[in-house]
Design an enzyme around this catalytic site. Structure first.
Site, mmCIF file in Angstrom:
data_model
loop_
_atom_site.group_PDB
_atom_site.id
_atom_site.type_symbol
_atom_site.label_atom_id
_atom_site.label_comp_id
_atom_site.label_asym_id
_atom_site.label_seq_id
_atom_site.Cartn_x
_atom_site.Cartn_y
_atom_site.Cartn_z
ATOM 1 N NE ARG A 37 10.551 -1.713 10.941
ATOM 2 C CZ ARG A 37 11.812 -1.318 10.864
ATOM 3 N NH1 ARG A 37 12.591 -1.394 11.927
ATOM 4 N NH2 ARG A 37 12.298 -0.861 9.735
ATOM 5 N NE ARG A 41 12.296 -6.418 13.335
ATOM 6 C CZ ARG A 41 12.969 -5.293 13.221
ATOM 7 N NH1 ARG A 41 14.183 -5.307 12.689
ATOM 8 N NH2 ARG A 41 12.455 -4.145 13.617
ATOM 9 N NE ARG A 50 10.055 -15.083 7.320
ATOM 10 C CZ ARG A 50 10.934 -14.088 7.411
ATOM 11 N NH1 ARG A 50 10.598 -12.944 7.997
ATOM 12 N NH2 ARG A 50 12.138 -14.233 6.920
ATOM 13 C CG ASP A 86 10.017 -4.921 2.841
ATOM 14 O OD1 ASP A 86 10.517 -4.215 1.928
ATOM 15 O OD2 ASP A 86 10.530 -5.032 3.961
ATOM 16 C CE1 TYR A 165 16.838 0.511 2.160
ATOM 17 C CE2 TYR A 165 14.567 1.275 1.953
ATOM 18 C CZ TYR A 165 15.615 0.802 2.731
ATOM 19 O OH TYR A 165 15.430 0.625 4.083
#
Length: 385
Positions: A37, A41, A50, A86, A165
């Site tokens: 990651r 973010r 974004r 992703d 998921y």
């Protein structure tokens, strides 16, 4: 299958990179470092780019995905880029109703809980990915062209994590519905796992063929499993997913050996290195290696010397800085990094990384300083005990 002659590994552009040598079990003079990651973010340039774009839309915009992948490489001088994408992208592209919800993660339009649900899902043909993954291939190609000698890592979610998921309908703390289906209807579970292995394996293969120099399979939720459940119900599907890239090879030119009396260069056939990482999987490390991985990623819960012992002392390892310490005072983080490096020296080779992803509120300057620190001390320099 041989990689295309213009692939960065085949041309030699990335074949001698620190990261690739370490993944192959040769310890370079400087320990390679990158962060899970690392793109996203924590970077202000990412947040600015974004604005107004949904997560999955950003992943499927080749120009944006490439730029986001390159941002941490420019800023931190890490030894690899990892494609901004992703793990649910192949699900989305094959026709599954899934979106990334801010603050939650992947949310499915319908949970897959019964044999009929599994039959409906698995009727979606994974071969459509041969066409629909075009934006991913374009993003990889753009990124590789910019990275030059710095390797790009492709990645995908492991079949169990995708299945979790799908069955839960979104994130879960214990994945109890997935584990229930595993035992209550083994036939439906096997069909689900075979399908997720095919979908995610195609996703991983597309990235490597487009130019990625290594591949990482993430099993984010495998830590919820017992060793027996992992071995019986999950490992075969993970092996099937990895098999999609396991056959991809390239020729590495070598130097004359003592056995070569002609003076001509020798050549070594190598596979694209594969890393397998899971969260909370300390009890599963040996089995995770056994599915076909070259390198095992270790989370922050198990010291690397202990992980190396469990792996038999023959497997390169990746990890395992505790992400929580990124916000600690620098002397505390520095001591922790030195300890991780020292424990990593027990393994054949070590790639420094976090034991999970970069937390969203991490100060990017800390990551830049950490990379510089690791590069400066070098893999062979003495460290504090």
């Amino acid at each position: 299958m041989n990689l295309d002659a213009q692939h960065p590994l085949a041309t030699g552009l990335t074949a001698d990179a620190r990261l690739i040598r370490a993944y192959q079990g040769t310890r370079p003079e400087v320990t390679p470092v990158w962060f899970m990651r690392q793109a996203g973010r924590s970077l202000p340039e990412y947040r600015s780019l974004r604005v107004g774009t949904r997560m999955l839309d950003a992943c499927l915009d080749p120009e944006m995905a490439s730029e986001i992948t390159l941002q941490p490489v420019r800023r931190h001088n890490v030894d690899a880029g990892i494609l901004f994408s992703d793990i649910v992208i192949p699900l989305k592209l094959v026709g599954v109703d899934v979106e990334i919800v801010a603050g939650m993660g992947p949310v499915l339009g319908k949970a897959v809980r019964t044999a009929n649900d599994v039959a409906e899902l698995t009727a979606l043909d994974p071969s459509v990915l041969d066409t629909s993954l075009a934006p991913i291939r374009q993003a990889v190609a753009r990124t590789v062209a910019e990275l030059g000698a710095t390797p790009l890592i492709g990645f995908a979610g492991a079949p169990f994590t995708l299945a979790a998921y799908l069955v839960e309908g979104g994130p879960s703390k214990d994945h109890i519905n997935a584990r229930t289906l595993m035992h209550a209807d083994p036939e439906a579970w096997a069909a689900l796992m075979a399908w997720t292995a095919e979908v995610t394996g195609r996703f991983l293969r597309a990235q490597v063929l487009a130019g990625a120099s290594a591949a990482q399979l993430f099993d984010s939720w495998a830590g919820a499993l017992s060793l027996d459940d992992y071995t019986r119900y999950v490992a075969p599907a993970s092996a099937a997913a990895i098999a999609h890239v396991r056959d991809l090879t390239y020729t590495e030119n070598g130097v004359p050996t003592d056995a070569d009396q002609t003076g001509e260069e020798t050549a070594t056939r190598r596979n694209v290195p594969v890393v397998h990482f899971g969260v909370g999987t300390g009890e599963l490390l040996k089995e995770m290696h056994g599915v076909g991985a070259d390198v095992v990623g270790v989370d922050y819960r198990v010291p690397l010397d202990e992980a190396n012992r469990r792996l038999g002392g023959v497997v390169p390892v990746q990890g395992n800085i505790d992400p929580a310490l990124l916000a600690a005072p620098w002397p505390v983080l520095e001591a922790h990094v030195l300890d991780v490096l020292e424990r990593g020296r027990t393994a054949p080779a070590h790639v420094l990384n976090l034991g999970h992803g970069v937390p969203p509120l991490t100060d990017p300057n800390v990551l830049t300083r950490l990379v510089s620190f690791v590069h400066e001390i070098g893999a062979s320099a003495p460290v504090a005990s």
